[in-house]
Write an enzyme that holds these catalytic residues in place. Structure first.
Site, mmCIF file in Angstrom:
data_model
loop_
_atom_site.group_PDB
_atom_site.id
_atom_site.type_symbol
_atom_site.label_atom_id
_atom_site.label_comp_id
_atom_site.label_asym_id
_atom_site.label_seq_id
_atom_site.Cartn_x
_atom_site.Cartn_y
_atom_site.Cartn_z
ATOM 1 C CE LYS A 148 -3.204 2.740 2.672
ATOM 2 N NZ LYS A 148 -3.806 2.991 4.012
ATOM 3 C CG ASN A 175 -5.995 1.206 11.925
ATOM 4 O OD1 ASN A 175 -4.805 1.106 11.721
ATOM 5 N ND2 ASN A 175 -6.507 0.822 13.079
#
Length: 256
Positions: free
Chosen positions: A95, A205
């Site tokens: 990522k 997250n």
């Protein structure tokens, strides 16, 4: 869902930072059924005992790992971090984050494209953290990215989908490219909205890790993602400007 030729069962991706304990982290992943876990290479140094312990924990989650270059502010820093991640986690998936603004954590579009080009040529499968800019998206695809990860809002804000028009435009412009809404989601309803719009997955997250009950919130997001995907596949009705009766008028009783 196919990402770089790999089948992923769940359309929910979870980060691994900020949880109050390893036990809570593991339970959140268990209840969410998330198929991908992102992990920061900066935080977890392979040679340190804490890093090794964290790697053992993540490995026991039995999910696909997506290392990220979180906190990188230059092309060189991001590329070096990606190369470290490949050695540490034995994966070519990355990522890619190249931050351009300290307050909003908005990606640097120029550095992002350049880093993506370098990493793709080096054999990486790049998941770029980007904005909803269609021109930037086109450049990232041109240099070899097969997945795009546009933000919903700045990282950690919980503001949800702040540019609905931009996200819808991006989805319409690239109908066959896997698009993952990444960053800024705070509520399961926002994840459901992204999926209803036709996005392929969501990554979050803070909304889970900082909830009062992270495991319960992770499960709530998982159900929202499933509901949103099912709604998209069901072909929702178009909005109307005028009211329309749902009960037939024909056959009703007439009172004099």
């Amino acid at each position: 869902m196919q990402l770089y030729g790999t089948h992923i069962d769940s359309r929910l991706m979870l980060g691994t930072a900020q949880y109050p304990s390893p036990t809570v982290l593991a339970e959140a992943f268990r209840r969410s059924g998330a198929g991908i876990a992102t992990v920061s290479v900066r935080r977890e140094a392979g040679g340190e005992r804490a890093g090794a312990a964290f790697w053992d924990l993540v490995r026991r989650l039995d999910v696909t790992l997506l290392p990220n270059t979180a906190g990188c502010h230059s092309v060189r820093e991001a590329v070096t971090t990606a190369q470290m991640a490949r050695e540490l986690f034995d994966t070519s998936w990355i990522k890619l984050e190249v931050i351009g603004h300290a307050d909003t954590l908005q990606p640097d579009p120029f550095g992002l494209v350049e880093a993506a080009r370098i990493l793709t040529e080096d054999g990486f499968k790049v998941f770029p953290y980007t904005t909803e800019d269609v021109v930037l998206a086109d450049r990232l695809i041109d240099v070899g990215c097969e997945v795009l990860m546009p933000w919903g809002a700045p990282i950690g804000t919980g503001l949800g989908l702040t540019n609905i028009y931009g996200l819808r435009t991006l989805r319409a412009q690239f109908p066959k490219v896997p698009l993952v809404v990444d960053a800024g989601l705070g509520l399961p309803s926002q994840a459901a909205m992204a999926m209803e719009m036709g996005f392929d997955a969501v990554l979050l997250n803070t909304a889970v890790a900082k909830a009062g009950d992270p495991a319960a919130m992770a499960q709530a997001f998982a159900r929202a993602v499933e509901a949103g995907r099912l709604a998209h596949q069901a072909d929702p009705m178009a909005p109307r400007d005028m009211a329309a009766p749902s009960t037939p008028v024909i056959g009703r009783a007439l009172l004099s």
